[in-house]
Enzyme design. Sequence first.
Site, PDB file in Angstrom:
ATOM      1  N   SER A 119      -9.088   2.647   4.624  1.00 10.12           N
ATOM      2  CA  SER A 119      -8.036   2.995   3.469  1.00 10.12           C
ATOM      3  C   SER A 119      -7.124   1.773   2.591  1.00 10.12           C
ATOM      4  O   SER A 119      -6.784   2.290   2.146  1.00 10.12           O
ATOM      5  CB  SER A 119      -7.029   3.686   3.979  1.00 10.12           C
ATOM      6  OG  SER A 119      -6.399   3.590   5.575  1.00 10.12           O
ATOM      7  N   SER A 162      -9.235  -0.146   8.873  1.00  8.33           N
ATOM      8  CA  SER A 162      -8.493   0.182   7.395  1.00  8.33           C
ATOM      9  C   SER A 162      -7.983  -1.570   6.359  1.00  8.33           C
ATOM     10  O   SER A 162      -7.931  -1.312   5.112  1.00  8.33           O
ATOM     11  CB  SER A 162      -7.422   0.882   7.506  1.00  8.33           C
ATOM     12  OG  SER A 162      -8.046   2.558   7.312  1.00  8.33           O
ATOM     13  N   LYS A 182       0.562  -1.307   0.056  1.00  6.74           N
ATOM     14  CA  LYS A 182       0.137   0.243   0.086  1.00  6.74           C
ATOM     15  C   LYS A 182       1.007   1.434  -0.173  1.00  6.74           C
ATOM     16  O   LYS A 182       2.315   1.276   0.608  1.00  6.74           O
ATOM     17  CB  LYS A 182      -0.497   0.019   1.145  1.00  6.74           C
ATOM     18  CG  LYS A 182      -2.403   0.978   1.939  1.00  6.74           C
ATOM     19  CD  LYS A 182      -2.870   0.996   2.707  1.00  6.74           C
ATOM     20  CE  LYS A 182      -3.463   1.952   3.176  1.00  6.74           C
ATOM     21  NZ  LYS A 182      -3.760   1.964   4.262  1.00  6.74           N
TER      22      LYS A 182
END
Length: 478
Positions: free
Chosen positions: A148, A172, A71
């Site tokens: 997220s 997230s 990520k």
Amino acid sequence: MNIEEYSSQDATGLAALVAAGEVTADELAALATDGINAVNEHINAVASGPFDAPLDYAQDGTFAGVPFVIKDLVCHAEGVPTRMGTRMLADGMTPPSDTHLMERFRAAGLATLAASTTPEFGYSANTEALVYGSTRNPWDTTRSPGGSSGGSGALVAAGAVPMAHANDGGGSIRIPAAVNGLVGLKPSRGRVPLGPDVDGNALSGMAIEFAVTRSVRDAAALLDEAAVNYPGDRFIIAPPERPWAQEVGADPGRLRIAVHTEAWSGTSVDPEVAAAVEQVARTLEEAGHHVEWATPTFEWEPFLEATAKAWAAFLAESVAGIEAMTGRTAGPDNLEATTWACVQYGRDLSVLEMAAANATFNSISREVGRFFESHDVLLTPTTNHPAMRLGYLDANADLDALGWTRRIFEAFSFTPLFNTTGTPAVSLPLAESGEGLPIGVQVAGPMCSESMLLRLASQLESALPWAERRPRVHVTKV
């Protein structure tokens, strides 16, 4: 190996095929690269990449040669630009070294091929940062992949990679796992290294690093690789009695399981989501567990206000660091509206206000700790609803810091509690809605209970399997 064979395997299965000489790491990288490119046209989940070749990794690692994605937030790799979802970083900041977790991913043999999208600084349960554009859910591209870690969740669900890095400051890891049909384990605070740039108290101790996976066994095996302490770590917690991989398939015993389906926020919960949790509860009761309706109790509004302060302080700190590194001045021209509102609020918070927020967190953590003295597990929905329409969480809405925090967590009410407590929780894709969207069920336990949660998750994976489900956007279909 073809793309059908590739995408039918989890990371553990692919690693075994590489070790047996039935497929090469180069072949896997080529398949993954093609898959990433093919699905990304539909879901827009790639922040950078695919790279010309995987980043260096240990050839003798547990997952040697298995394709992977990190990520674009917190965890970073030497020489790979990172943007953290913000226009403030323009074309990206190139770190001079790996984070500790990136070192662990390399040591595990993971072949990192790309970075995945994130909302700006990770503060949303949606992934539509202006710097990348909207990331879409592969089950329904009009819907959000969560946040997220939405880019990672979408790529794993679409079959491009078998697992991917994710992090969790309020849900997230678990939210993208729930809405994309994946396993999302948030480990205990201090279990997975955050350093060296930040310590275990980042985001008032709420920030946790790990991954989203397709199988429980992958989550367990990766945790064995990632859970390593480094000199100077703020928290060093109790290690497991044996490797977590050995918990998969092990008898969980008869557990005291509490069930709760009403949102602590008082907001609505989709009836199909509540029904899914109730069905899982019946399955667990039939398996011999003691099941009852119970919940820890706490006041939502003080919790929400404390959460808004913690996130605002974190965002103000993050932006100050970027200003110092780049010489750029933060403002509404390079920050999304709600981020800028949070930054301004965070800059004005006093030491006493932050102390009050931490006192609220402490009080709630004590209540949850007492709850787990009489219950082994708490079973809840992961999200109030299946995947929501794109745009519902618009980071450019006219909201102040508390308003933005309320917008997020009144729609995603079940995950942030366990960031506050630092206790582990896992989302499992145990049901589907009438529209065919994944429904995640959250299983939470007391501090350092990953072993128990993995045993229970494995039992549920066998009872309510999900491996054969595939979204509309998938490497075998595009």
